[in-house]
Design an enzyme around this catalytic site. Structure first.
Site, PDB file in Angstrom:
ATOM      1  N   LYS A  13      -4.657  24.919 -19.839  1.00  0.00           N
ATOM      2  CA  LYS A  13      -6.099  25.223 -19.784  1.00  0.00           C
ATOM      3  C   LYS A  13      -6.568  25.404 -18.347  1.00  0.00           C
ATOM      4  CE  LYS A  13      -7.767  21.618 -21.880  1.00  0.00           C
ATOM      5  NZ  LYS A  13      -6.705  20.758 -22.351  1.00  0.00           N
ATOM      6  N   ARG A  85     -16.326  17.813 -27.212  1.00  0.00           N
ATOM      7  CA  ARG A  85     -15.235  17.060 -27.840  1.00  0.00           C
ATOM      8  C   ARG A  85     -15.690  16.411 -29.143  1.00  0.00           C
ATOM      9  NH1 ARG A  85     -12.452  15.968 -22.846  1.00  0.00           N
ATOM     10  NH2 ARG A  85     -10.464  14.916 -22.980  1.00  0.00           N
ATOM     11  N   ARG A 119       8.051  18.772 -16.385  1.00  0.00           N
ATOM     12  CA  ARG A 119       7.142  18.973 -15.254  1.00  0.00           C
ATOM     13  C   ARG A 119       7.506  18.069 -14.065  1.00  0.00           C
ATOM     14  NH1 ARG A 119       0.945  19.484 -16.628  1.00  0.00           N
ATOM     15  NH2 ARG A 119       1.102  17.356 -17.394  1.00  0.00           N
ATOM     16  N   ARG A 168       5.068  12.921 -13.287  1.00  0.00           N
ATOM     17  CA  ARG A 168       3.772  12.252 -13.409  1.00  0.00           C
ATOM     18  C   ARG A 168       3.899  11.037 -14.319  1.00  0.00           C
ATOM     19  NH1 ARG A 168      -1.121  16.273 -14.884  1.00  0.00           N
ATOM     20  NH2 ARG A 168      -1.447  14.667 -16.444  1.00  0.00           N
ATOM     21  N   ARG A 179      -1.319  11.569 -26.530  1.00  0.00           N
ATOM     22  CA  ARG A 179      -2.397  12.435 -26.018  1.00  0.00           C
ATOM     23  C   ARG A 179      -2.579  13.658 -26.920  1.00  0.00           C
ATOM     24  NH1 ARG A 179      -0.273  13.385 -20.263  1.00  0.00           N
ATOM     25  NH2 ARG A 179      -2.000  14.830 -20.014  1.00  0.00           N
TER      26      ARG A 179
HETATM   27  P1  AMP Z   1      -9.732  15.001 -19.683  1.00  0.00           P
HETATM   28  O1  AMP Z   1      -9.346  15.197 -18.247  1.00  0.00           O
HETATM   29  O2  AMP Z   1     -10.443  16.206 -20.249  1.00  0.00           O
HETATM   30  O3  AMP Z   1      -8.579  14.556 -20.548  1.00  0.00           O
HETATM   31  O4  AMP Z   1     -10.823  13.809 -19.707  1.00  0.00           O
HETATM   32  C1  AMP Z   1     -10.555  12.543 -19.186  1.00  0.00           C
HETATM   33  C2  AMP Z   1     -11.479  11.507 -19.797  1.00  0.00           C
HETATM   34  O5  AMP Z   1     -12.859  11.837 -19.485  1.00  0.00           O
HETATM   35  C3  AMP Z   1     -11.449  11.430 -21.311  1.00  0.00           C
HETATM   36  O6  AMP Z   1     -10.389  10.593 -21.774  1.00  0.00           O
HETATM   37  C4  AMP Z   1     -12.819  10.820 -21.609  1.00  0.00           C
HETATM   38  O7  AMP Z   1     -12.838   9.439 -21.292  1.00  0.00           O
HETATM   39  C5  AMP Z   1     -13.703  11.527 -20.591  1.00  0.00           C
HETATM   40  N1  AMP Z   1     -14.252  12.791 -21.118  1.00  0.00           N
HETATM   41  C6  AMP Z   1     -14.036  14.053 -20.634  1.00  0.00           C
HETATM   42  N2  AMP Z   1     -14.711  14.972 -21.341  1.00  0.00           N
HETATM   43  C7  AMP Z   1     -15.386  14.296 -22.308  1.00  0.00           C
HETATM   44  C8  AMP Z   1     -16.232  14.681 -23.388  1.00  0.00           C
HETATM   45  N3  AMP Z   1     -16.539  15.979 -23.623  1.00  0.00           N
HETATM   46  N4  AMP Z   1     -16.725  13.705 -24.180  1.00  0.00           N
HETATM   47  C9  AMP Z   1     -16.443  12.408 -23.970  1.00  0.00           C
HETATM   48  N5  AMP Z   1     -15.628  11.970 -22.991  1.00  0.00           N
HETATM   49  C10 AMP Z   1     -15.094  12.892 -22.168  1.00  0.00           C
END
Ligand code: AMP
Length: 227
Positions: A13, A85, A119, A168, A179
């Protein structure tokens, strides 16, 4: 051009959003990146969201929606990564703005795991060197994958800065599968909502070829929508 990009962790992404930024000048808004940055800064927002992010839990909708509302204000071109989300976030987003298209990156779980296990990143925190030792060429359920390894010139040494390459912490099989599972659980209802309740076109792209080819495919699909 107002876009949303969906795709499991490791599907690219970030890579594809950056390419669209280069080509169309869209602003990339990644809520996860925003939260990590605010936590690092120790800002009020950072302190509010820290415990959720650290535990991998969803930040409450009101907080996320407020952040996105501020970031998209006045923007004509953006791509949202990691938002919405929840169905509630999706509904609130549509109250704030129209969305021209949704990009959904498809990849089989077994390929994703192989790719993420392969990776290797540069151990120098100031360097963004990124490589992959997995050389994937196989067919899964009729989809032919051709994802050649991205190797450094010298064994396990970063081409850019000469530091050793490392894996990582979260690129471990168990964590990767967890995940992916969370992504599937969270994303499915949101996509269902968009399919059932809106007419926003959904562009599904299989990420089964090297990045440049996929970018071209993506651009062709977006052009067809005339947005
Ligand atoms: P990501 O890098 O997109 O995996 O986001 C890391 C963390 O940020 C997630 O595990 C959530 O704790 C929080 N987060 C990011 N985007 C959202 C969202 N749209 N709604 C709720 N929590 C979010």
């Amino acid at each position: 051009m107002k876009l949303i990009i969906f795709g499991p962790p490791g599907s690219g992404k970030g890579t594809y959003s950056s390419k669209l930024k280069e080509m169309f000048g869209v602003e990339k808004i990644a809520t996860g990146d925003i939260f990590r940055e605010e936590i690092k800064k120790g800002s009020e927002l950072g302190r509010k969201v820290e415990k959720y992010v650290k535990e991998g839990k969803l930040v409450p909708d009101e907080i996320v929606i407020e952040v996105v509302k501020e970031r998209i204000k006045g923007l004509e071109k953006f791509i949202l990564d990691g938002f919405p989300r929840t169905v509630n976030q999706a509904k609130e987003l549509l109250k704030l703005t129209k969305i021209d298209a949704i990009i959904k990156l498809n990849i089989h779980e077994e390929i994703l795991v192989e790719k993420m296990l392969g990776r290797r990143i540069c151990s120098n925190p100031k360097c963004d060197g990124n490589y992959n030792i997995a050389n994937i060429h196989k067919v899964v359920e009729g989809i032919e994958y051709y994802l050649p390894a991205l190797l450094p010139k010298n064994d396990m040494i970063c081409d850019k800065c000469g530091s050793p390459l490392i894996q990582r912490d979260d690129d471990k099989e168990e964590i990767i599968r967890q995940r992916i599972k969370i992504y599937e659980e969270q994303t499915k209802p949101v996509l269902e909502f968009f399919k059932k309740e809106t007419k926003i076109p959904i562009v599904e792209i299989w990420v089964n070829r090297p990045v440049e080819e996929i970018v071209n495919r993506l651009i062709e699909e977006l052009k067809k929508l005339k947005i």
